[in-house]
Enzyme design. Structure first.
Site, PDB file in Angstrom:
ATOM      1  N   LEU A 100      82.160   8.573  39.069  1.00 41.50           N
ATOM      2  CA  LEU A 100      80.789   8.147  39.348  1.00 41.50           C
ATOM      3  C   LEU A 100      80.701   6.652  39.632  1.00 41.50           C
ATOM      4  CD1 LEU A 100      78.770  10.274  36.757  1.00 41.50           C
ATOM      5  CD2 LEU A 100      79.366  10.805  39.130  1.00 41.50           C
ATOM      6  N   GLY A 101      81.848   5.997  39.812  1.00 41.72           N
ATOM      7  CA  GLY A 101      81.860   4.584  40.173  1.00 41.72           C
ATOM      8  C   GLY A 101      81.643   4.375  41.660  1.00 41.72           C
ATOM      9  N   GLY A 120      86.877   8.558  36.649  1.00 45.00           N
ATOM     10  CA  GLY A 120      85.920   7.498  36.944  1.00 45.00           C
ATOM     11  C   GLY A 120      85.145   7.777  38.201  1.00 45.00           C
ATOM     12  N   ASP A 146      87.635  12.201  29.651  1.00 42.99           N
ATOM     13  CA  ASP A 146      87.714  10.901  28.998  1.00 42.99           C
ATOM     14  C   ASP A 146      89.171  10.467  28.986  1.00 42.99           C
ATOM     15  OD1 ASP A 146      87.582   8.675  27.424  1.00 42.99           O
ATOM     16  OD2 ASP A 146      87.113   9.744  25.561  1.00 42.99           O
ATOM     17  N   TYR A 196      91.245  -7.987  33.954  1.00 45.37           N
ATOM     18  CA  TYR A 196      91.274  -7.001  35.032  1.00 45.37           C
ATOM     19  C   TYR A 196      92.549  -7.153  35.856  1.00 45.37           C
ATOM     20  CZ  TYR A 196      89.755  -4.596  39.339  1.00 45.37           C
ATOM     21  OH  TYR A 196      89.659  -3.776  40.438  1.00 45.37           O
ATOM     22  N   ASP A 226      84.023  12.202  35.011  1.00 44.36           N
ATOM     23  CA  ASP A 226      83.566  10.958  34.401  1.00 44.36           C
ATOM     24  C   ASP A 226      83.155  11.287  32.974  1.00 44.36           C
ATOM     25  OD1 ASP A 226      82.316   8.284  33.996  1.00 44.36           O
ATOM     26  OD2 ASP A 226      82.454   8.165  36.175  1.00 44.36           O
ATOM     27  N   ILE A 227      82.706  10.257  32.214  1.00 39.86           N
ATOM     28  CA  ILE A 227      82.159  10.508  30.884  1.00 39.86           C
ATOM     29  C   ILE A 227      80.639  10.474  30.902  1.00 39.86           C
ATOM     30  CG2 ILE A 227      84.198   9.649  29.703  1.00 39.86           C
ATOM     31  CD1 ILE A 227      82.540   7.085  29.098  1.00 39.86           C
ATOM     32  N   LEU A 258      83.587   4.085  44.276  1.00 40.22           N
ATOM     33  CA  LEU A 258      84.374   4.772  45.296  1.00 40.22           C
ATOM     34  C   LEU A 258      84.537   6.263  45.062  1.00 40.22           C
ATOM     35  CD1 LEU A 258      87.223   2.147  45.812  1.00 40.22           C
ATOM     36  CD2 LEU A 258      85.155   2.479  47.172  1.00 40.22           C
TER      37      LEU A 258
END
Length: 381
Positions: free
Chosen positions: A72-73, A70, A114, A203, A96-97, A75
């Site tokens: 490219l989020g 993940g 993924d 979440y 990332d995907i 953080l």
């Protein structure tokens, strides 16, 4: 996050190898043994419950080989920059995907990974000799409530893949948690590390699940699992990503661009917060802490607590014309009202020396400077 743009069935069909791999002439000599693929229901390793903690193959030496999912989020890119300064550019692999921007792709190793494709993730770990895995793939609070089935797939099924592969290949695993792991029956002031946890968002439920599963794998299989419950994290380098505390990011964009901001929470909504530099440093520090110094595997960390009203007042000291209005979103407000107003992070401070650097005045000055605002404090008439 890109996840919210894709239906669950399409995500399950994603298949691909590393978009960019690292070569090493001696790779075959130091690869950990590859175990046969297992079904979702089978245990990753047959290790006694009292097994000692491990984090890498005995053959691994030198700096850790880090994979960030993940990436490219909010953080991931900042964390990659910090870790590359510490361990070397080629030892930290962002994944990332999504297709990365050119500046991200050129800044260091990037691969397609993924988390819903167990075989793809396993190949990335083996081919890149990963020893640390930092798992940031997740749907955040408000986005998760809008797509529960996708949040369940990414936040829970994806986590199971990560746990199994981390145990199988003897990785040190970090999974971030959140203040959203608490709920309306938790104490709201100075919420302790060990407390009632009955969250009311998918979440939050998924993060409680991650905490407990990580600790179970630690005790059952010897997995070196580490976790921090982040407060709201404020950064100038990223856009809001669907979290309830994201107003505290958007407010700086709008203050500089338009001089006004419409807040979706009540002015008195107090929540714990942290500047991104403190957050990333806390993550590195807990990952580097000796296992024997950790009295638990999931810690609270925080820096400050404030309300939208208090934040707006601090911004107005630098931008006198700034104005805030309120249009409360009942969904986000209900989420915020179920979360702690402040966290007790004294155990992290005692066990591994956690200490924050940024309080509210330093946070506001830094954020406005990074957004290019003149931050001269307004003088009273």
């Amino acid at each position: 996050m890109f996840w919210k743009q894709m239906p669950v069935k399409m995500l399950w069909r994603i298949v691909g190898g590393p978009a960019r791999t690292l070569t090493c002439s001696s790779q075959a000599a130091i690869l950990p043994p590859v175990l046969p693929a297992r079904s979702l229901s089978s245990s990753p390793v047959q290790t006694p419950a009292d097994a000692h903690l491990h984090s890498a193959s005995p053959l691994e030496t030198g700096p850790p080989r880090v994979l960030i999912t993940g990436g490219l989020g909010q953080l991931g890119m900042g964390l990659a920059n910090l870790l590359r300064k510490r361990f070397g550019k080629d030892n930290v692999i962002l994944s990332d995907i999504k297709k990365p921007p050119s500046h991200v792709f050129c800044s260091g190793p990037f691969v397609f990974a993924d988390i819903l494709d167990r075989q793809n993730l396993r190949e990335v770990v083996v081919n890149n000799r990963v020893t640390w895995l930092l798992h940031y793939s997740a749907l955040l609070s408000a986005v998760g409530e809008a797509n529960v089935s996708l949040a369940r797939a990414v936040n829970i099924a994806g986590l199971h893949n990560v746990l199994d592969i981390a145990a199988e290949h003897r990785l040190r695993l970090f999974v971030p948690s959140t203040i959203g792991a608490f709920g309306p029956t938790s104490p709201r002031n100075r919420t302790p590390d060990l407390s009632i946890q009955r969250p009311r968002t998918i979440y939050g439920v998924s993060k409680v699940h991650a905490e407990l599963m990580g600790e179970y794998y630690c005790h059952r299989y010897g997995l070196d699992f580490r976790c921090l419950r982040y407060p709201g994290v404020i950064s100038a380098d990223s856009q809001p990503g669907g979290g309830t505390t994201d107003y505290a990011i958007q407010i700086f964009h709008d203050a500089v661009k338009t001089g006004k901001f419409e807040c979706n929470l009540r002015p008195s909504t107090r929540l714990p917060m942290m500047y991104v530099d403190d957050c990333l440093r806390a993550t590195l520090e807990v990952m580097e802490a000796p296992a024997e110094s950790l009295s638990m595997r999931t810690y609270n960390v925080t820096a400050m607590s404030f309300t939208p009203e208090a934040l707006a007042q601090e911004i107005a000291k630098h931008v006198p014309e700034f104005r805030i209005t309120y249009c409360v979103d009942p969904v986000r407000q209900a989420i915020a009202d179920s979360w702690p107003m402040s966290l007790d992070d004294s155990t992290a401070r005692k066990d591994w020396g956690w200490k924050h650097d940024f309080d509210l005045p330093e946070l506001v000055t830094t954020m406005l400077n990074l957004h290019g605002c003149d931050t001269r404090v307004a003088q009273a008439n």
